[in-house]
Write a protein that holds these residues in place. Structure first.
Motif, mmCIF file in Angstrom:
data_model
loop_
_atom_site.group_PDB
_atom_site.id
_atom_site.type_symbol
_atom_site.label_atom_id
_atom_site.label_comp_id
_atom_site.label_asym_id
_atom_site.label_seq_id
_atom_site.Cartn_x
_atom_site.Cartn_y
_atom_site.Cartn_z
ATOM 1 N N ASN A 170 2.618 1.475 -3.402
ATOM 2 C CA ASN A 170 1.661 1.927 -4.394
ATOM 3 C C ASN A 170 1.483 3.457 -4.352
ATOM 4 O O ASN A 170 1.481 4.137 -5.382
ATOM 5 C CB ASN A 170 0.355 1.198 -4.053
ATOM 6 C CG ASN A 170 -0.809 1.735 -4.784
ATOM 7 O OD1 ASN A 170 -1.448 2.655 -4.314
ATOM 8 N ND2 ASN A 170 -1.036 1.183 -5.917
ATOM 9 N N LYS A 171 1.399 4.006 -3.132
ATOM 10 C CA LYS A 171 1.236 5.466 -3.005
ATOM 11 C C LYS A 171 2.499 6.185 -3.459
ATOM 12 O O LYS A 171 2.446 7.282 -4.017
ATOM 13 C CB LYS A 171 0.923 5.829 -1.555
ATOM 14 C CG LYS A 171 -0.487 5.443 -1.152
ATOM 15 C CD LYS A 171 -0.755 5.929 0.251
ATOM 16 C CE LYS A 171 -2.154 5.556 0.697
ATOM 17 N NZ LYS A 171 -2.254 5.433 2.142
ATOM 18 N N SER A 214 -1.240 -0.606 -8.716
ATOM 19 C CA SER A 214 -2.704 -0.528 -8.771
ATOM 20 C C SER A 214 -3.245 0.876 -9.042
ATOM 21 O O SER A 214 -4.366 1.024 -9.486
ATOM 22 C CB SER A 214 -3.336 -1.137 -7.518
ATOM 23 O OG SER A 214 -2.981 -0.373 -6.409
ATOM 24 N N GLU A 215 -2.439 1.905 -8.814
ATOM 25 C CA GLU A 215 -2.946 3.259 -9.146
ATOM 26 C C GLU A 215 -2.378 3.777 -10.456
ATOM 27 O O GLU A 215 -2.540 4.946 -10.800
ATOM 28 C CB GLU A 215 -2.592 4.228 -8.015
ATOM 29 C CG GLU A 215 -3.544 4.113 -6.845
ATOM 30 C CD GLU A 215 -3.280 5.149 -5.777
ATOM 31 O OE1 GLU A 215 -3.055 6.321 -6.124
ATOM 32 O OE2 GLU A 215 -3.286 4.764 -4.597
ATOM 33 N N SER A 251 -2.353 4.175 -14.290
ATOM 34 C CA SER A 251 -3.245 4.018 -15.439
ATOM 35 C C SER A 251 -2.445 3.525 -16.642
ATOM 36 O O SER A 251 -1.211 3.604 -16.667
ATOM 37 C CB SER A 251 -3.886 5.360 -15.783
ATOM 38 O OG SER A 251 -2.857 6.247 -16.191
ATOM 39 N N LYS A 311 0.837 -1.204 0.000
ATOM 40 C CA LYS A 311 0.000 0.000 0.000
ATOM 41 C C LYS A 311 0.878 1.264 0.000
ATOM 42 O O LYS A 311 0.632 2.217 -0.747
ATOM 43 C CB LYS A 311 -0.892 -0.018 1.250
ATOM 44 C CG LYS A 311 -2.259 0.546 1.010
ATOM 45 C CD LYS A 311 -3.166 0.157 2.147
ATOM 46 C CE LYS A 311 -4.122 1.305 2.420
ATOM 47 N NZ LYS A 311 -4.786 1.144 3.698
ATOM 48 N N ALA A 316 2.593 6.254 -7.263
ATOM 49 C CA ALA A 316 1.657 7.274 -7.749
ATOM 50 C C ALA A 316 2.214 8.683 -7.511
ATOM 51 O O ALA A 316 2.109 9.556 -8.377
ATOM 52 C CB ALA A 316 0.306 7.105 -7.064
ATOM 53 N N ARG A 319 3.007 11.493 -10.316
ATOM 54 C CA ARG A 319 2.329 12.801 -10.177
ATOM 55 C C ARG A 319 3.343 13.940 -10.224
ATOM 56 O O ARG A 319 3.060 15.027 -10.695
ATOM 57 C CB ARG A 319 1.598 12.777 -8.826
ATOM 58 C CG ARG A 319 0.762 13.969 -8.497
ATOM 59 C CD ARG A 319 -0.084 13.715 -7.256
ATOM 60 N NE ARG A 319 0.680 13.744 -6.012
ATOM 61 C CZ ARG A 319 0.748 12.733 -5.158
ATOM 62 N NH1 ARG A 319 0.122 11.600 -5.401
ATOM 63 N NH2 ARG A 319 1.467 12.844 -4.037
#
Ligand code: PGA
Length: 256
Positions: free
Chosen positions: A109-110, A151-152, A154, A106, A113, A117
């Motif tokens: 994953n962040k 998972s985040e 695209s 988790k 991302a 970003r």
């Protein structure tokens, strides 16, 4: 032409002065190599001074770690947004972060991302431990870590991601580490490529996939020629400038 990535992960070694001396030595010998992207991941404190010293045409910097929030009350952390303009890449999910610092999929994953970003390319590390390998869990572990880490992400952002396969049992800092055979790596590379295809379809074909684990100038050539491998993530050997340069030279020769 697909790029070959040679990444030096210095881990918690070389202070700011030592890093600068090393870089000076490296830059003296490093020529622009078409198709080879050379990246160094020094300690966080050395990133900013080294960013003033590097020539980005020949060498880029990676963060070894960061926090996924862009700013706020997180005492002691460094955000990836603070590294913008300094680092072009960031290592995420290294096994030392997973197992020593208890980072979960988790968190990872962040971080992936957050890097995307902030326009910094995440190098997502995945790999099974010795016992997972013995119990035949390699495929499941690689799948879970890929799904967890991506998972985040695209379909559109997928081209901003690099994957590094690092079997924990082959990393030089692991007790009793042993060299991975190219056949073993090739089998895992196939699993990873299949899984990426299942997740993203044809778009996944272009994702760079690196290998890491006790890479040195003697085995780098064999590892670089494994089909589906687009570069190397190097710990111990990257601390010795002559060895790192030898590996870069090998990469220039095997550029596809
Ligand atoms: P090593 O480290 O080359 O010293 O095995 C690789 C890594 O941990 O990224």
């Amino acid at each position: 032409m697909a790029k070959t990535y040679i990444v030096g992960n210095w881990k918690m070694n070389l202070n700011v002065g030592e890093s600068s001396i090393y870089l000076h030595k490296l830059l003296k010998r490093l020529k622009i190599a078409r198709g080879v992207e050379v990246i160094i991941a020094p300690t966080t404190i050395a990133l900013q001074p080294l960013s003033l010293q590097i020539d980005r045409k020949r060498l880029k910097l990676a963060a070894q770690n960061f926090y996924y929030q862009d700013f706020g009350a997180y005492t002691g952390e460094t955000s990836i947004s603070a590294l913008k303009g300094i680092a072009d890449y960031a290592i995420v999910g290294h096994s030392e972060r997973r197992y020593i610092f208890k980072e979960t999929d988790k968190d990872i994953n962040k971080k992936v991302a957050a890097a995307i970003r902030n326009n910094i390319t995440p190098i997502l590390c995945i790999g099974e431990t010795e016992s997972e390998k013995i119990f035949g869990e390699t495929k499941d572990v690689l799948r879970d870590q890929l799904i967890g880490g991506l998972s985040e992400v695209s379909l559109e952002d997928l081209k901003k991601v690099i994957i590094a396969y690092e079997p924990v049992w082959a990393i030089s800092s692991t007790k009793g580490a042993r060299l991975a055979a190219p056949d073993d790596i090739a089998a895992s590379v196939n699993i990873i490529r299949e899984q990426l295809k299942a997740l993203y379809g044809k778009a996944a074909e272009g994702i760079p996939l690196l290998y890491g684990g006790s890479v040195n100038p003697s085995n780098a050539g064999a590892y670089l020629t494994i089909p589906g491998v687009n570069g190397l993530l190097i710990g111990g050997s990257s601390l010795i400038a002559d060895h790192f340069i030898d590996i870069i030279d090998l990469a220039k020769r095997v550029v596809r």
